[in-house]
Scaffold this active site. Structure first.
Site, PDB file in Angstrom:
ATOM      1  N   LYS A 115     -62.901 -64.504  72.729  1.00 23.98           N
ATOM      2  CA  LYS A 115     -62.086 -63.285  72.797  1.00 23.98           C
ATOM      3  C   LYS A 115     -62.994 -62.127  73.141  1.00 23.98           C
ATOM      4  CE  LYS A 115     -57.685 -62.267  71.854  1.00 23.98           C
ATOM      5  NZ  LYS A 115     -56.554 -63.208  71.775  1.00 23.98           N
ATOM      6  N   GLY A 226     -42.769 -54.783  67.195  1.00 24.34           N
ATOM      7  CA  GLY A 226     -43.597 -54.661  68.394  1.00 24.34           C
ATOM      8  C   GLY A 226     -42.789 -54.956  69.644  1.00 24.34           C
ATOM      9  N   GLY A 231     -43.483 -59.012  72.300  1.00 31.52           N
ATOM     10  CA  GLY A 231     -42.263 -58.748  71.542  1.00 31.52           C
ATOM     11  C   GLY A 231     -41.063 -58.483  72.442  1.00 31.52           C
TER      12      GLY A 231
END
Ligand code: GLU
Length: 420
Positions: A115, A226, A231
């Protein structure tokens, strides 16, 4: 207040490993997770901190803190998104990288986990500044990236356009024309059909495969925390499939109507006004209240540490579908388990994003272009299969779904370690 997400990730690892040590297992080929595997996963293989100088529009130079954490490549090249957020720090990126290792194992795709992140509020940069930052991030990290080494993708605060700038910069530096070192690119620039919606759509596929087992009827109610990329797509897909979306929120506040909202009306309002305030035919509620609404399904699709020991007792949803990474703390997991709330864990529920990233990488390397229909068909097959495998483990182990998902992932990682 600021819980360290990497500590939570390590707690999750220890809790899943403990199931084995207590001898609950032993039917499969792997009888026990090795101390070597657990020690390897407890620490990222490599962490890189970079200082990224960016020329701002006013002529000044600002230095941004950037990170890339390469957690594990036991099962393949490091894979995972890049987050642009003002609160991002090394502990968050480390946790997110760890979860990617588990997620790619759960999805059964030949990648490890990594990441990246930059501590920045991207909304405060001009488009030009954002492009210069994205390109500078790649210049700083190019030596450790690559289609066979480490493959970034979008995450919170990054977009297909940003991936295109990054892929282009990478091509300029290395001459690599495959474009496979970055995924989540725009479709017109060798991205995959369906990648942008994949995390939200994949969340629905996972849910749909488990729905009956979780005791949820079609047309149930849901609240989504979200309305970023994940979302918003999830809310749309659930609505299209006949579910009643009663609450949605952005980072500031939410809207609630127990009779149901029109997802597209809310999204359009937000696009036009930049806020949910003033949206008619719904009540304004806080993000904290949204988590506690009387709904069948709660979808956290924002950031970590939302459901904690402070509020888990008051959650009324029957099912939590984790489309954010790390929204539930280990303490909250225990409370929810005792109360009979099922938590479909992030490493399964939001694996649709990285699964389609894998499809994109494959298409780039084979110079193919698959239709959206083909992508979603493959995605549904993959996610439904893994969701059911985890669910049967969960039944057999009489544990929670997170531990069951970890066990499935750890077995695959253990196998990779032995084959090394
Ligand atoms: N950022 C996404 C995640 O957290 C996707 C990563 C990817 O596609 O590599 O799963």
């Amino acid at each position: 207040m600021h819980a360290n997400p990497f500590e939570n990730a390590l707690k999750q690892l220890a809790r899943a490993a403990r199931l084995y040590r207590n001898g609950i297992f032993g039917q499969g080929k792997v009888k026990k997770f090795s101390t070597e595997l657990l020690a390897r996963l407890a620490q990222p293989e490599r962490e890189i901190n970079v200082a990224i100088p960016v020329r701002m529009d006013d002529g000044s130079v600002r230095i941004f803190d950037g990170y890339r954490v390469q957690h594990s490549n036991l099962r393949g090249p490091y894979k995972g998104g890049i987050r642009f957020h003002h609160d991002t720090d090394i502990n968050e990126v480390r946790a997110l990288a760890f979860w990617m290792t588990l997620k790619t194992a759960v999805a059964g795709i030949p990648f490890g986990g990594g990441k990246g992140g930059v501590t920045v509020d991207p909304k405060k940069l001009s488009r030009g500044e954002l492009e210069r930052l994205s390109r500078a991030f790649v210049r700083a990290l190019a030596p450790v990236l690559g289609a066979r080494a480490d493959i970034p993708a979008p995450d919170v605060g990054t977009t297909p356009e940003i991936m295109e700038w990054m892929a282009d910069e990478y091509k300029e530096i290395t001459g690599d024309k495959t474009r496979a070192a970055f995924t989540g690119k725009p479709v017109a620039y060798s991205g995959s059909e369906g990648r942008n919606a994949a995390t939200g759509v994949g969340g629905f596929f996972v849910f749909d495969a488990l729905r009956a087992s979780l005791g949820i009827t079609k047309g149930a109610t849901l609240a989504v925390q979200g309305i970023g990329n994940v979302g918003a797509h999830a809310a749309r897909v659930f609505e299209e499939n006949g579910y009643k979306v009663v609450a949605l929120s952005d980072s500031k506040s939410g809207v609630y109507n127990p009779n149901g909202l029109s997802v597209s009306a809310v999204l359009e309002y937000k696009k036009k006004h930049g806020t949910l305030h003033g949206f008619s035919s719904a009540r304004i509620i806080s993000n904290e209240k949204l988590l506690l609404l009387p709904v069948d399904v709660l979808i956290p699709a924002a950031l970590e540490n939302q459901i904690t020991k402070q509020n888990a007792h008051a959650v009324k949803a029957k099912v939590i579908l984790e489309l954010a990474n790390g929204p539930t703390t280990p303490e909250a997991d225990d409370i929810l388990f005792r109360r009979g709330t099922s938590v479909v864990p992030d490493i399964l529920a939001n694996a649709g994003g990285v699964a389609v990233s894998y499809f994109e990488w494959k298409q780039n390397l084979k110079k193919e272009h698959w239709s959206e229909k083909e992508v979603f068909r493959k995605l549904r097959v993959l996610l439904a299969r893994e969701a059911r495998a985890i669910f049967s483990r969960f039944r057999a182990l009489k544990t929670d779904l997170r531990r069951a998902a970890f066990v499935v992932a750890l077995e695959r990682l253990e196998k990779a370690l032995r084959e090394k």
